[in-house]
Design an enzyme around this catalytic site. Structure first.
Site, PDB file in Angstrom:
ATOM      1  N   ARG A   6     -36.326  62.178   5.449  1.00  2.84           N
ATOM      2  CA  ARG A   6     -37.389  61.258   5.900  1.00  2.84           C
ATOM      3  C   ARG A   6     -38.439  61.128   4.802  1.00  2.84           C
ATOM      4  NH1 ARG A   6     -41.304  63.081   8.936  1.00  2.84           N
ATOM      5  NH2 ARG A   6     -39.984  64.304  10.315  1.00  2.84           N
ATOM      6  N   TYR A  34     -44.091  34.405  10.190  1.00  5.88           N
ATOM      7  CA  TYR A  34     -42.856  34.831  10.854  1.00  5.88           C
ATOM      8  C   TYR A  34     -43.179  35.232  12.304  1.00  5.88           C
ATOM      9  CZ  TYR A  34     -38.742  37.567  11.975  1.00  5.88           C
ATOM     10  OH  TYR A  34     -37.625  38.065  12.585  1.00  5.88           O
ATOM     11  N   ASP A  79     -46.001  38.280   2.698  1.00  7.07           N
ATOM     12  CA  ASP A  79     -44.586  38.357   3.046  1.00  7.07           C
ATOM     13  C   ASP A  79     -43.846  37.458   2.052  1.00  7.07           C
ATOM     14  OD1 ASP A  79     -42.053  37.990   4.149  1.00  7.07           O
ATOM     15  OD2 ASP A  79     -42.782  38.169   6.206  1.00  7.07           O
ATOM     16  N   LYS A 100     -32.799  39.624   4.163  1.00 10.42           N
ATOM     17  CA  LYS A 100     -32.568  38.239   3.777  1.00 10.42           C
ATOM     18  C   LYS A 100     -32.060  38.160   2.337  1.00 10.42           C
ATOM     19  CE  LYS A 100     -34.258  37.825   7.884  1.00 10.42           C
ATOM     20  NZ  LYS A 100     -35.653  37.584   8.178  1.00 10.42           N
TER      21      LYS A 100
HETATM   22  C1  LIG Z   1     -36.616  38.111   9.002  1.00 11.95           C
HETATM   23  C2  LIG Z   1     -38.021  38.086   8.551  1.00 11.95           C
HETATM   24  C3  LIG Z   1     -38.901  39.125   8.839  1.00 11.95           C
HETATM   25  C4  LIG Z   1     -38.484  40.315   9.678  1.00 11.95           C
HETATM   26  O1  LIG Z   1     -37.536  41.089   9.052  1.00 11.95           O
HETATM   27  P1  LIG Z   1     -36.438  41.983   9.824  1.00 11.95           P
HETATM   28  O2  LIG Z   1     -35.669  42.574   8.719  1.00 11.95           O
HETATM   29  O3  LIG Z   1     -35.670  41.068  10.698  1.00 11.95           O
HETATM   30  O4  LIG Z   1     -37.205  42.990  10.635  1.00 11.95           O
HETATM   31  C5  LIG Z   1     -40.182  39.053   8.340  1.00 11.95           C
HETATM   32  N1  LIG Z   1     -40.592  37.986   7.617  1.00 11.95           N
HETATM   33  C6  LIG Z   1     -39.787  36.965   7.330  1.00 11.95           C
HETATM   34  C7  LIG Z   1     -40.299  35.827   6.523  1.00 11.95           C
HETATM   35  C8  LIG Z   1     -38.480  36.975   7.787  1.00 11.95           C
HETATM   36  O5  LIG Z   1     -37.675  35.935   7.514  1.00 11.95           O
END
Ligand SMILES: *Cc1c(COP(=O)(O)O)cnc(C)c1O
Length: 376
Positions: free
Chosen positions: A46, A98, A170, A195
């Site tokens: 961890r 998001y 983000d 992604k």
């Molecule tokens: C998918 C996504 C998230 C969340 O990510 P997870 O891996 O699904 O928890 C946050 N921000 C954006 C822009 C995303 O496309």
């Protein structure tokens, strides 16, 4: 060394013990201590794991940061970063953020007296107007989701700095290949590594990167304390996915651009949102702060029936949530990523029933276009 080379050669690509060209999956929870008075580098996974460390150092290098932390999902990365806030703090977040980030701010962090104002950050004066005496963090997403609105990152950072706010972005949609916000002066970059970083629709993961030692120690405290770490198998999948980041981003962007131009010419399409189109309101700004436009675009059909017809007919596109994979994905924000936003608020944001979001993969663009064409 040029950036494209550094994706593959950043001093974390070889196993230091064997020279293997693929970092081993250290599937271990705990580590023998040879000398209890002088503990080894690793104690418990961890707190630290060699596979995760290789990934974290790679992520830090790709964002031109100094510290990176890998989390079990993008939302774990976002929530763990927001957890450095104090009771009573105020957050200013971008309006079409998001959906999961919207939900965690509105329905979870609010329980701890942390309030959020959501503003359209494509206009900088909206940020300035939202600042309160207890404002602590500016949470950006550019291009935003799903309408691809662009925020002037340098301008927003300047406002934040004047008011002593931490800036967090983000950066999922651009990936570090196209946009490196730490270079522009932002404090914290987060990713849904699920992604573009992973790129193969086979892993859920998240990342936080910073250049600030102070923020890094606060984030590490949460990573180790809350424990939403990424497991070694998933770290390995991300390390492997990242190796092709440049090739994927370049080719996927090329097809996305072609599809955006084709959609613009269709009579059944009323609007196309892609920052790579010269008439996109954020086109000039994004060119100053990113080296590309990404591979996600959205469009609105003339009628809701048309949107539904396309979702029924497609065979090459998967109809699914998520984005950034080598397979093209068509998603329906109203029922998917943004379903957690109340309908009236959604309508106000322009996330309507006729809106479709596309994440363009590596298939031939002509096949993707044919598949979308209602006449075909
Ligand atoms: C998918 C996504 C998230 C969340 O990510 P997870 O891996 O699904 O928890 C946050 N921000 C954006 C822009 C995303 O496309």
């Amino acid at each position: 060394m040029k950036y494209g080379t550094r994706i593959l050669h950043n001093e974390n690509e070889l196993d230091p013990h064997t020279g293997a060209l693929s970092i081993p999956i250290y599937q271990a929870s705990t580590y023998h201590q040879y000398d209890v008075d002088n503990p080894g580098k690793y104690a418990y996974s961890r707190s630290g794991n060699p596979t995760r460390e290789a990934l974290e150092k790679t992520l830090a290098s790709l964002e031109n940061g100094t510290h990176a932390y890998a989390f079990s999902s993008g939302m774990a990365a976002t929530s763990s970063s927001l957890a450095i806030l104090e009771q009573g703090d105020h957050v200013i977040a971008t309006a079409d953020i998001y959906g999961g980030s919207y939900r965690i701010l509105n329905s979870f962090f609010s329980k701890f007296g942390i309030t959020t104002t959501f503003v359209d950050m494509s206009r900088l004066e909206n940020i300035e107007k939202a600042i309160k005496p207890n404002s602590r963090l500016l949470f950006l997403e550019s291009p935003s989701n799903p309408l691809l609105k662009v925020t002037d990152l340098l301008g927003a950072t300047e406002i934040a700095r004047k008011h002593g706010l931490i800036t967090m972005i983000d950066n999922t949609f651009m990936s570090p290949y196209f946009q490196r916000p730490l270079d522009l002066g932002l404090d914290i970059v987060i990713h849904s590594a699920t992604k573009f970083l992973g790129g193969h629709s086979d892993v859920i993961g998240g990342a936080v990167i910073t250049k600030s030692d102070k923020l890094a120690s606060q984030i590490y405290f949460v990573q180790n304390g809350f424990g939403a770490i990424l497991g070694p198998q998933d770290c390995w999948l991300l390390l492997r996915g990242i190796k092709t980041l440049k090739a994927r981003m370049e080719l996927q962007q090329e097809s996305a651009t072609e599809i955006a131009h084709w959609l613009k010419k269709q009579s059944w399409v009323s609007d196309v949102y892609f920052p790579g189109l010269p008439d996109h309101p954020g086109h000039e700004i994004i060119k100053t702060q990113a080296s590309g436009f990404g591979a996600v675009l959205s469009f609105k059909t003339e009628t809701v029936e048309r949107a539904k017809q396309i979702m029924k007919k497609v065979k090459v596109w998967s109809v699914a949530v998520s984005l950034g994979g080598v397979e093209s994905i068509l998603s329906y924000p109203v029922k998917m990523s943004h379903a957690s936003i109340p309908p009236l608020e959604r309508e106000r944001l322009g996330i309507t029933d006729n809106l479709i979001r596309l994440s363009v993969g590596l298939e031939e663009a002509s096949d993707l276009i044919e598949d979308l064409d209602p006449e075909h």
